[in-house]
Design a protein around this motif. Structure first.
Motif, PDB file in Angstrom:
ATOM      1  N   ASP A 307     -20.589  21.732  -5.141  1.00  0.00           N
ATOM      2  CA  ASP A 307     -19.440  21.587  -4.252  1.00  0.00           C
ATOM      3  C   ASP A 307     -18.369  22.567  -4.727  1.00  0.00           C
ATOM      4  O   ASP A 307     -18.217  22.792  -5.928  1.00  0.00           O
ATOM      5  CB  ASP A 307     -18.882  20.169  -4.298  1.00  0.00           C
ATOM      6  CG  ASP A 307     -19.938  19.131  -3.954  1.00  0.00           C
ATOM      7  OD1 ASP A 307     -19.929  18.648  -2.816  1.00  0.00           O
ATOM      8  OD2 ASP A 307     -20.771  18.802  -4.826  1.00  0.00           O
ATOM      9  N   ALA A 308     -17.606  23.125  -3.779  1.00  0.00           N
ATOM     10  CA  ALA A 308     -16.634  24.145  -4.172  1.00  0.00           C
ATOM     11  C   ALA A 308     -15.443  24.151  -3.231  1.00  0.00           C
ATOM     12  O   ALA A 308     -15.522  23.683  -2.088  1.00  0.00           O
ATOM     13  CB  ALA A 308     -17.284  25.531  -4.182  1.00  0.00           C
ATOM     14  N   ILE A 309     -14.335  24.676  -3.750  1.00  0.00           N
ATOM     15  CA  ILE A 309     -13.164  24.980  -2.933  1.00  0.00           C
ATOM     16  C   ILE A 309     -12.833  26.447  -3.168  1.00  0.00           C
ATOM     17  O   ILE A 309     -12.572  26.865  -4.297  1.00  0.00           O
ATOM     18  CB  ILE A 309     -11.963  24.095  -3.299  1.00  0.00           C
ATOM     19  CG1 ILE A 309     -12.301  22.609  -3.064  1.00  0.00           C
ATOM     20  CG2 ILE A 309     -10.734  24.492  -2.471  1.00  0.00           C
ATOM     21  CD1 ILE A 309     -11.206  21.651  -3.508  1.00  0.00           C
ATOM     22  N   LEU A 310     -12.891  27.235  -2.105  1.00  0.00           N
ATOM     23  CA  LEU A 310     -12.676  28.674  -2.175  1.00  0.00           C
ATOM     24  C   LEU A 310     -11.441  29.012  -1.349  1.00  0.00           C
ATOM     25  O   LEU A 310     -11.427  28.770  -0.139  1.00  0.00           O
ATOM     26  CB  LEU A 310     -13.897  29.420  -1.630  1.00  0.00           C
ATOM     27  CG  LEU A 310     -15.259  29.022  -2.217  1.00  0.00           C
ATOM     28  CD1 LEU A 310     -16.391  29.659  -1.416  1.00  0.00           C
ATOM     29  CD2 LEU A 310     -15.365  29.416  -3.684  1.00  0.00           C
ATOM     30  N   VAL A 311     -10.419  29.539  -1.990  1.00  0.00           N
ATOM     31  CA  VAL A 311      -9.169  29.830  -1.274  1.00  0.00           C
ATOM     32  C   VAL A 311      -9.009  31.331  -1.101  1.00  0.00           C
ATOM     33  O   VAL A 311      -9.492  32.124  -1.901  1.00  0.00           O
ATOM     34  CB  VAL A 311      -7.942  29.240  -2.003  1.00  0.00           C
ATOM     35  CG1 VAL A 311      -8.127  27.754  -2.263  1.00  0.00           C
ATOM     36  CG2 VAL A 311      -7.660  29.972  -3.309  1.00  0.00           C
ATOM     37  N   ASP A 312      -8.329  31.700  -0.056  1.00  0.00           N
ATOM     38  CA  ASP A 312      -8.088  33.101   0.270  1.00  0.00           C
ATOM     39  C   ASP A 312      -7.460  33.833  -0.916  1.00  0.00           C
ATOM     40  O   ASP A 312      -6.641  33.277  -1.652  1.00  0.00           O
ATOM     41  CB  ASP A 312      -7.146  33.167   1.481  1.00  0.00           C
ATOM     42  CG  ASP A 312      -7.168  34.520   2.152  1.00  0.00           C
ATOM     43  OD1 ASP A 312      -6.649  35.482   1.546  1.00  0.00           O
ATOM     44  OD2 ASP A 312      -7.689  34.623   3.273  1.00  0.00           O
ATOM     45  N   GLU A 313      -7.866  35.085  -1.113  1.00  0.00           N
ATOM     46  CA  GLU A 313      -7.339  35.880  -2.225  1.00  0.00           C
ATOM     47  C   GLU A 313      -5.820  36.048  -2.163  1.00  0.00           C
ATOM     48  O   GLU A 313      -5.179  36.316  -3.179  1.00  0.00           O
ATOM     49  CB  GLU A 313      -8.008  37.253  -2.248  1.00  0.00           C
ATOM     50  CG  GLU A 313      -9.443  37.233  -2.733  1.00  0.00           C
ATOM     51  CD  GLU A 313     -10.065  38.610  -2.756  1.00  0.00           C
ATOM     52  OE1 GLU A 313     -11.013  38.817  -3.538  1.00  0.00           O
ATOM     53  OE2 GLU A 313      -9.595  39.492  -1.991  1.00  0.00           O
ATOM     54  N   ALA A 314      -5.250  35.887  -0.977  1.00  0.00           N
ATOM     55  CA  ALA A 314      -3.800  36.024  -0.835  1.00  0.00           C
ATOM     56  C   ALA A 314      -3.057  34.788  -1.344  1.00  0.00           C
ATOM     57  O   ALA A 314      -1.836  34.806  -1.450  1.00  0.00           O
ATOM     58  CB  ALA A 314      -3.440  36.280   0.621  1.00  0.00           C
ATOM     59  N   MET A 315      -3.792  33.723  -1.642  1.00  0.00           N
ATOM     60  CA  MET A 315      -3.189  32.486  -2.134  1.00  0.00           C
ATOM     61  C   MET A 315      -3.252  32.434  -3.658  1.00  0.00           C
ATOM     62  O   MET A 315      -3.910  33.265  -4.294  1.00  0.00           O
ATOM     63  CB  MET A 315      -3.897  31.272  -1.534  1.00  0.00           C
ATOM     64  CG  MET A 315      -3.875  31.224  -0.016  1.00  0.00           C
ATOM     65  SD  MET A 315      -4.867  29.858   0.629  1.00  0.00           S
ATOM     66  CE  MET A 315      -4.717  30.128   2.396  1.00  0.00           C
ATOM     67  N   LYS A 316      -2.587  31.439  -4.225  1.00  0.00           N
ATOM     68  CA  LYS A 316      -2.596  31.268  -5.674  1.00  0.00           C
ATOM     69  C   LYS A 316      -3.045  29.854  -6.024  1.00  0.00           C
ATOM     70  O   LYS A 316      -2.465  28.876  -5.551  1.00  0.00           O
ATOM     71  CB  LYS A 316      -1.213  31.531  -6.264  1.00  0.00           C
ATOM     72  CG  LYS A 316      -1.195  31.454  -7.793  1.00  0.00           C
ATOM     73  CD  LYS A 316       0.147  31.873  -8.360  1.00  0.00           C
ATOM     74  CE  LYS A 316       0.112  31.842  -9.894  1.00  0.00           C
ATOM     75  NZ  LYS A 316       1.417  32.249 -10.481  1.00  0.00           N
ATOM     76  N   VAL A 317      -4.092  29.761  -6.851  1.00  0.00           N
ATOM     77  CA  VAL A 317      -4.593  28.463  -7.304  1.00  0.00           C
ATOM     78  C   VAL A 317      -3.723  27.971  -8.456  1.00  0.00           C
ATOM     79  O   VAL A 317      -3.543  28.666  -9.452  1.00  0.00           O
ATOM     80  CB  VAL A 317      -6.067  28.564  -7.750  1.00  0.00           C
ATOM     81  CG1 VAL A 317      -6.557  27.217  -8.287  1.00  0.00           C
ATOM     82  CG2 VAL A 317      -6.947  29.037  -6.603  1.00  0.00           C
ATOM     83  N   LYS A 318      -3.206  26.756  -8.318  1.00  0.00           N
ATOM     84  CA  LYS A 318      -2.351  26.177  -9.354  1.00  0.00           C
ATOM     85  C   LYS A 318      -3.109  25.174 -10.223  1.00  0.00           C
ATOM     86  O   LYS A 318      -2.840  25.034 -11.413  1.00  0.00           O
ATOM     87  CB  LYS A 318      -1.158  25.465  -8.699  1.00  0.00           C
ATOM     88  CG  LYS A 318      -0.293  26.359  -7.803  1.00  0.00           C
ATOM     89  CD  LYS A 318       0.437  27.413  -8.595  1.00  0.00           C
ATOM     90  CE  LYS A 318       1.435  28.187  -7.744  1.00  0.00           C
ATOM     91  NZ  LYS A 318       2.562  27.379  -7.257  1.00  0.00           N
ATOM     92  N   GLU A 319      -4.057  24.452  -9.606  1.00  0.00           N
ATOM     93  CA  GLU A 319      -4.786  23.419 -10.352  1.00  0.00           C
ATOM     94  C   GLU A 319      -6.105  23.120  -9.650  1.00  0.00           C
ATOM     95  O   GLU A 319      -6.207  23.187  -8.418  1.00  0.00           O
ATOM     96  CB  GLU A 319      -3.947  22.141 -10.444  1.00  0.00           C
ATOM     97  CG  GLU A 319      -4.580  21.038 -11.303  1.00  0.00           C
ATOM     98  CD  GLU A 319      -3.718  19.792 -11.358  1.00  0.00           C
ATOM     99  OE1 GLU A 319      -3.405  19.316 -12.464  1.00  0.00           O
ATOM    100  OE2 GLU A 319      -3.352  19.286 -10.270  1.00  0.00           O
ATOM    101  N   PHE A 320      -7.124  22.810 -10.441  1.00  0.00           N
ATOM    102  CA  PHE A 320      -8.408  22.359  -9.904  1.00  0.00           C
ATOM    103  C   PHE A 320      -8.900  21.196 -10.764  1.00  0.00           C
ATOM    104  O   PHE A 320      -8.801  21.233 -11.986  1.00  0.00           O
ATOM    105  CB  PHE A 320      -9.465  23.470  -9.919  1.00  0.00           C
ATOM    106  CG  PHE A 320     -10.827  23.008  -9.479  1.00  0.00           C
ATOM    107  CD1 PHE A 320     -11.176  23.010  -8.138  1.00  0.00           C
ATOM    108  CD2 PHE A 320     -11.757  22.547 -10.399  1.00  0.00           C
ATOM    109  CE1 PHE A 320     -12.428  22.565  -7.728  1.00  0.00           C
ATOM    110  CE2 PHE A 320     -13.007  22.099 -10.002  1.00  0.00           C
ATOM    111  CZ  PHE A 320     -13.343  22.114  -8.657  1.00  0.00           C
ATOM    112  N   LYS A 321      -9.430  20.174 -10.104  1.00  0.00           N
ATOM    113  CA  LYS A 321      -9.976  19.030 -10.834  1.00  0.00           C
ATOM    114  C   LYS A 321     -11.300  18.598 -10.218  1.00  0.00           C
ATOM    115  O   LYS A 321     -11.467  18.633  -8.992  1.00  0.00           O
ATOM    116  CB  LYS A 321      -9.009  17.838 -10.790  1.00  0.00           C
ATOM    117  CG  LYS A 321      -7.766  17.977 -11.633  1.00  0.00           C
ATOM    118  CD  LYS A 321      -6.955  16.680 -11.568  1.00  0.00           C
ATOM    119  CE  LYS A 321      -5.700  16.750 -12.411  1.00  0.00           C
ATOM    120  NZ  LYS A 321      -4.920  15.485 -12.328  1.00  0.00           N
ATOM    121  N   ASN A 322     -12.227  18.204 -11.077  1.00  0.00           N
ATOM    122  CA  ASN A 322     -13.395  17.453 -10.622  1.00  0.00           C
ATOM    123  C   ASN A 322     -13.337  16.085 -11.299  1.00  0.00           C
ATOM    124  O   ASN A 322     -12.684  15.920 -12.333  1.00  0.00           O
ATOM    125  CB  ASN A 322     -14.699  18.183 -10.929  1.00  0.00           C
ATOM    126  CG  ASN A 322     -14.970  18.277 -12.413  1.00  0.00           C
ATOM    127  OD1 ASN A 322     -14.112  18.726 -13.178  1.00  0.00           O
ATOM    128  ND2 ASN A 322     -16.153  17.886 -12.841  1.00  0.00           N
TER     129      ASN A 322
END
Length: 340
Positions: A307-322
């Motif tokens: 399972d994955a969450i893929l965000v646009d390169e123009a965005m900024k990832v702040k946190e990811f949790k499983n």
């Protein structure tokens, strides 16, 4: 340095086989499953191949033998794959008002057939999601029932792909919905649906995907007992369907002028062809801010991240949790907090 004895020669021969298998697995993201479907099965075994080669490396280092160079070189060639397998724990982050939090979860029809003992699983899933306070929720294997209600969301989009079984996919959100749609995969109960939502003055497309299922029983022993030819054929056919489904998703994005977020159940690993195609022009939230193995599927001791969450390169990832401690399905929920 003394030459290898017979035992160590045998060990090095086995080492060579696993090193070759790992090199072959490195190529799989660039080979369409429709070309060699049986080889695609190796992508699911990538975590094991990496660990085995690390063990061989340690063995030869302890023995002070130059044979350590074989696995060392092979591992260095696939260093990016190691980053897809394991991440050092990221710093803790507190969500800001302008941030967007997305939760993705294959809920396995809310335990409809009592795979997990107990009558409270549905309520536990609902309470978990509500307690996480996401802005967007993407559910796969969603089951349409009157008792499935999530408080606090203004908008819901559900698409039932199997009317008889009443399951499909759903997206919940509080952001105003500009547009919505369903991709309707051919000859499949799986699907991808999307919403175009207005966030402040920007519009983003959120795609909730559920690629063709591999129908893997989450026990290694039962997986091994299935006849090899039947297993490889079945999985190969699923991989070929996934390839066509990903092509359909990418065509949808090609015609979209908005930034996009792809989330859901890939039914494939981060070492696969379909993952590489989906991740084009996107950031893998786990690789940006994840920790440990990021395991999302209950398959004994093997850390499968399908399972994955893929965000646009123009965005900024702040946190990811499983959440491997949340055992209300055969999948574990994942969340990503990002900003535009």
């Amino acid at each position: 340095m003394k030459p290898l004895n017979i035992f160590n020669k045998l060990i090095f021969f086995i080492n060579s086989l696993f090193a070759t298998a790992l090199l072959l697995a490195y190529l799989l993201p660039y080979i369409p499953p429709s070309t060699f479907p049986f080889l695609s099965v190796l992508s699911l075994g990538m975590p094991i191949l990496l660990v085995i080669n690390i063990v061989f490396l340690i063995y030869w280092v302890i023995k002070l033998k130059k044979q350590f160079l074989l696995s060392t070189l092979v591992l260095l060639l696939g260093f990016n794959h190691i980053l897809s397998l394991y991440r050092i724990e990221a710093d803790k982050y507190e969500k800001q008002p302008e941030d967007i939090k997305l939760l993705s979860y294959n809920v396995r029809q809310f335990n409809r057939y009592n795979w997990i003992e107990g009558d409270t699983v549905t309520n536990q899933i609902i309470h978990f999601i509500e307690n996480e306070k996401p802005d967007i929720v993407c559910l796969q294997e969603y089951h349409k029932r009157n008792d499935i209600k999530f408080n606090g969301f203004k908008y819901k989009y559900e698409v039932i792909t199997n009317e008889g079984e009443r399951f499909g996919q759903a997206i919940y959100t509080n952001y105003p919905v500009i547009n919505k749609g369903s991709l309707e995969f051919e000859d499949s109960n799986n699907n991808a649906i999307y919403l175009d939502v207005l966030v402040n003055k920007d519009t983003i497309r959120v795609i909730n995907i559920h690629l063709e299922s591999l129908k893997i029983i989450p026990k290694v022993t039962e997986f091994q007992e299935e006849k090899r030819e039947k297993l490889v054929s079945r999985m190969g056919n699923s991989f070929k369907k996934q390839e066509a489904q990903v092509k359909q998703i990418l065509e949808n994005l090609k015609d979209c002028s908005y930034k996009s977020v792809i989330s859901g159940d890939m039914n494939n690993s981060a070492f696969s062809y379909v993952y590489r195609k989906l991740a084009q022009d996107h950031l893998d939230a786990f690789k940006e801010k994840g920790k440990s193995f990021g395991k999302t599927f209950d398959f004994d001791f093997i850390p499968l991240r399908i399972d994955a969450i893929l965000v646009d390169e123009a965005m900024k990832v702040k946190e990811f949790k499983n959440f491997p401690e949340v055992k209300y399905s055969d999948h574990y929920p994942i969340t990503c907090t990002f900003s535009l």
